[in-house]
Scaffold this motif. Structure first.
Motif, PDB file in Angstrom:
ATOM      1  N   MET A   1      45.570   4.851 -18.744  1.00 40.17           N
ATOM      2  CA  MET A   1      44.467   5.547 -19.382  1.00 40.17           C
ATOM      3  C   MET A   1      44.556   5.661 -20.854  1.00 40.17           C
ATOM      4  SD  MET A   1      42.157   6.135 -17.162  1.00 40.17           S
ATOM      5  CE  MET A   1      41.339   7.442 -18.026  1.00 40.17           C
ATOM      6  N   ASP A   2      46.101   5.962 -21.082  1.00 37.92           N
ATOM      7  CA  ASP A   2      46.556   6.008 -22.624  1.00 37.92           C
ATOM      8  C   ASP A   2      46.286   4.755 -23.149  1.00 37.92           C
ATOM      9  OD1 ASP A   2      47.919   7.383 -24.761  1.00 37.92           O
ATOM     10  OD2 ASP A   2      49.300   6.003 -24.394  1.00 37.92           O
ATOM     11  N   TRP A   3      46.573   3.560 -22.493  1.00 38.51           N
ATOM     12  CA  TRP A   3      46.161   2.208 -23.265  1.00 38.51           C
ATOM     13  C   TRP A   3      44.754   2.184 -23.660  1.00 38.51           C
ATOM     14  CZ3 TRP A   3      43.161  -1.783 -21.523  1.00 38.51           C
ATOM     15  CH2 TRP A   3      43.306  -2.934 -22.240  1.00 38.51           C
ATOM     16  N   PHE A   4      44.036   2.773 -22.597  1.00 34.25           N
ATOM     17  CA  PHE A   4      42.614   2.515 -22.707  1.00 34.25           C
ATOM     18  C   PHE A   4      42.003   3.528 -23.728  1.00 34.25           C
ATOM     19  CE2 PHE A   4      38.270   3.955 -21.427  1.00 34.25           C
ATOM     20  CZ  PHE A   4      37.685   2.601 -21.419  1.00 34.25           C
ATOM     21  N   GLY A   5      42.621   4.574 -23.903  1.00 35.11           N
ATOM     22  CA  GLY A   5      42.230   5.594 -24.862  1.00 35.11           C
ATOM     23  C   GLY A   5      42.538   5.086 -26.259  1.00 35.11           C
ATOM     24  N   GLY A   6      43.792   4.131 -26.340  1.00 40.14           N
ATOM     25  CA  GLY A   6      44.216   3.908 -27.615  1.00 40.14           C
ATOM     26  C   GLY A   6      43.377   2.651 -28.261  1.00 40.14           C
ATOM     27  N   ARG A   7      42.949   1.794 -27.300  1.00 41.42           N
ATOM     28  CA  ARG A   7      41.910   0.736 -27.479  1.00 41.42           C
ATOM     29  C   ARG A   7      40.679   1.407 -28.023  1.00 41.42           C
ATOM     30  NH1 ARG A   7      43.541  -4.511 -27.655  1.00 41.42           N
ATOM     31  NH2 ARG A   7      41.633  -5.380 -27.026  1.00 41.42           N
ATOM     32  N   LEU A   8      39.950   2.231 -27.391  1.00 44.50           N
ATOM     33  CA  LEU A   8      38.917   2.918 -27.758  1.00 44.50           C
ATOM     34  C   LEU A   8      39.102   3.562 -29.275  1.00 44.50           C
ATOM     35  CD1 LEU A   8      37.399   4.729 -24.651  1.00 44.50           C
ATOM     36  CD2 LEU A   8      36.647   2.608 -25.590  1.00 44.50           C
ATOM     37  N   SER A   9      40.200   4.195 -29.381  1.00 44.59           N
ATOM     38  CA  SER A   9      40.424   4.940 -30.548  1.00 44.59           C
ATOM     39  C   SER A   9      40.654   3.889 -31.809  1.00 44.59           C
ATOM     40  CB  SER A   9      41.912   6.035 -30.482  1.00 44.59           C
ATOM     41  OG  SER A   9      41.909   6.359 -31.668  1.00 44.59           O
ATOM     42  N   ARG A  10      41.080   2.889 -31.725  1.00 47.94           N
ATOM     43  CA  ARG A  10      41.023   1.831 -32.653  1.00 47.94           C
ATOM     44  C   ARG A  10      39.744   1.315 -33.041  1.00 47.94           C
ATOM     45  NH1 ARG A  10      45.906   0.868 -29.917  1.00 47.94           N
ATOM     46  NH2 ARG A  10      47.721   0.794 -31.157  1.00 47.94           N
ATOM     47  N   LEU A  11      38.949   1.209 -32.122  1.00 49.63           N
ATOM     48  CA  LEU A  11      37.718   0.653 -32.213  1.00 49.63           C
ATOM     49  C   LEU A  11      36.668   1.785 -33.099  1.00 49.63           C
ATOM     50  CD1 LEU A  11      36.759  -0.911 -28.870  1.00 49.63           C
ATOM     51  CD2 LEU A  11      37.060  -2.308 -31.005  1.00 49.63           C
ATOM     52  N   ALA A  12      37.010   2.934 -32.851  1.00 53.68           N
ATOM     53  CA  ALA A  12      36.217   4.115 -33.515  1.00 53.68           C
ATOM     54  C   ALA A  12      36.912   4.517 -34.997  1.00 53.68           C
ATOM     55  CB  ALA A  12      36.097   5.275 -32.288  1.00 53.68           C
TER      56      ALA A  12
END
Length: 574
Positions: free
Chosen positions: A374-385
């Motif tokens: 979940m942290d990896w997934f959140g990091g990917r979303l965070s970089r896009l935003a």
């Protein structure tokens, strides 16, 4: 002749913990999951090496008491004041809203209101141990999303205290929810007020006397007496022992003995808390979990998704940037160790059906195991935003406005990044400024507190919180810009310590005249480091090397400066 039997149980627990927990740590997972797995393995539903979990429950309960004591010990009134907006605002709203929604679902599925309150509260809490461990290992506690995550976790840790006090009242026969809450509130206020009044007058003088005796074992004994005694007094008032331990820790947090007490209590807390999680693992019914696997998978996905969206939405409500919200939500989407404590406690007092409790414990364990993903997934979303670096000073002021007692780093090249990593490793907050647009964009994408700005401008320094800063570090490559930054910092805050990297001794003297508290000439320091390595290679002792290095560093490298001047004069004659 019960001794050998109890000794066998102790040996089984120790062997299971020693063999299984290191495997989980080797795979970079939480030790909590390791203790749970060890308990499941030795319990009656697997190998059956221990049939009765009641034999270890007393010691297991002590683990929770010591955990609450250390949480109180790590807090202070000043620390809570600094983070009050996110702790008592965002954190409180997250616990209340999440517990209410999950509790409403539990009621809709046929659970009594009291049980639904326990379920909602237990699943609303996240794993402090798991998340903090990940943030500290990666040096991300000083990032904005790290500070926000810690603030939410901090309120969750505070919330478990009244929840544990409320649990036995909810489980009492013929109890009503409102009556239980009212009784718990009145008792808690009265006992807490008395404990604070007595503790402030007793604890510091008591520790002063014990410290004067210079007996380490007596100091440890007094700490154990304070923890267990405070818990016992609370239990006599009909309130959770954990609340007494928490208050004792909170009172000691304001004293000069805090760090020694924390070091003394750590082994007891770790071992006994591990025993608690092993006891919880023993009651997990593996055949039941296997039969209900589809329900568990559906519940896991629902929990992770719902908490991620809810926490991210609340972050946006508190006007946090989208990239921070998308990182915090998934990071805190799991259940936590206090969920085990609350739901496990409800099972042990017979308030919750065993089958429901076991499914919930398995659900929390699975959600914790999913945290890295979940942290990896959140990091990917965070970089896009992640927003692009902006030149607007207002944006810097808005984002850095919540930071206090930080270090300002001007220049984020090789040296600045190294300084930042050192600060992050020790949990010291910082705000970094740089004029390289691409470098700032990369740092922002990684969640670092890095902003586009010129450190020689007063308005930029004010936006970075220069009035609240503890120190400043100038690592700018260009000598002229470094001198301008030092002058601006010194003029705006004359008492602020400024540490600067210079190219040579002449530049160092210029920076000192401009107001720098300490200057490190880059070429000279590199020469000293090489010299130290060389001395070690040719057999000079470590003590002699340290003495020589310190002598050369005294008086602003006066010896080396004299050598440089002689060398320069000789070259000029040639």
């Amino acid at each position: 002749m019960h001794g050998p039997a109890h000794l066998e149980e102790v040996l089984v627990f120790l062997i299971a913990a020693v063999c299984i927990v290191p495997l989980f740590r080797w795979f970079k997972s939480s030790s909590v999951l390791g203790y749970l797995a060890a308990g499941v393995l030795v319990g009656p539903h697997a190998l059956g090496l221990i049939q009765d979990a009641d034999s270890v429950l007393l010691l297991a309960d002590l683990g929770v008491i010591f955990l609450l004591f250390t949480i109180g010990l790590e807090l202070s009134i000043e620390r809570l004041k600094l983070m009050r907006r996110y702790v008592f605002g965002l954190g409180a709203l997250q616990v209340v809203v999440t517990a209410t929604l999950i509790g409403a679902v539990a009621v809709a599925l046929g659970q009594p209101v009291e049980v639904a309150l326990v379920i909602g509260s237990g699943l609303a809490l996240s794993s402090t141990a798991f998340v903090i461990q990940m943030l500290v290992e990666r040096g991300e506690m000083i990032t904005r999303y790290g500070r926000v995550s810690f603030s939410v976790l901090l309120f969750q840790d505070l919330a478990i205290v009244p929840l544990l006090a409320l649990l036995p009242l909810l489980g009492a026969p013929d109890s009503s929810l409102l009556e239980a809450v009212a009784i718990a509130a009145v008792k808690a206020v009265a006992v807490v007020a008395a404990a604070v009044l007595i503790g402030r007058r007793v604890l510091r003088p008591l520790y002063r006397i014990i410290a004067a005796a210079r007996l380490q074992e007596l100091f440890v004994a007094v700490t154990l007496l304070v923890v267990l005694g405070a818990g016992w007094l609370m239990s006599q008032a009909g309130i959770s022992m954990a609340l007494g331990a928490f208050l004792a820790g909170l009172l000691l947090a304001e004293t000069e003995y805090r760090h020694q007490v924390e070091a003394d209590i750590r082994p007891f807390k770790g071992l006994l808390l591990g025993l608690f999680f092993m006891a919880i693992g023993m009651v997990i019914d593996l055949p039941l979990v296997a039969r209900e696997a589809p329900v568990l998978v559906a519940g896991l996905l629902a929990l992770l998704l719902a908490k991620s969206l809810l926490i991210a939405g609340l972050c946006l409500l508190f006007r946090l940037p989208g990239d921070v919200a998308l990182r915090v939500g998934p990071l805190l989407s799991q259940g936590g160790e206090f969920g085990f404590v609350l739901i496990g406690g409800a099972m042990l007092i017979g308030m919750m059906e065993a089958e429901v409790g076991q499914l919930l414990l398995a659900l929390i364990a699975l959600s914790m195991a999913a945290t890295p993903a979940m942290d990896w997934f959140g990091g990917r979303l965070s970089r896009l935003a992640a927003p692009k670096p902006t030149h607007r000073v207002e944006a810097l002021q808005e984002e850095a406005g919540e930071i206090e007692e930080h270090v300002i780093i001007a220049g984020f090249g090789r040296v600045g990044q190294t300084v930042a990593r050192v600060l992050a490793a020790c949990g010291v907050p910082y705000v970094a400024l740089d004029l390289d647009h691409a470098r700032v964009a990369r740092g922002r994408a990684d969640g670092l507190p890095l902003y586009y700005g010129d450190a020689s401008r007063v308005d930029v320094l004010e936006a970075a919180g220069i009035e609240r800063a503890k120190a400043a570090v100038i690592t700018i490559d260009r000598a002229r810009e470094a001198s301008k930054a030092v002058a601006a910092l010194h003029q705006r805050m004359p008492g602020l310590p400024i540490f600067v990297r210079s190219h040579d001794m002449s530049h160092a003297h210029e920076l000192e005249r401009g107001g720098a508290a300490a200057v490190v000439p880059e070429t000279v320091e590199a020469s000293l480091q090489i010299g130290g390595i060389l001395l070690s290679a040719v057999g000079v002792s470590t003590d002699d090397i340290t003495r020589v290095m310190n002598e050369f560093r005294d008086d602003n490298y006066a010896r080396l400066e004299a050598v440089n001047e002689t060398s320069t004069a000789g070259e000029a004659k040639k």
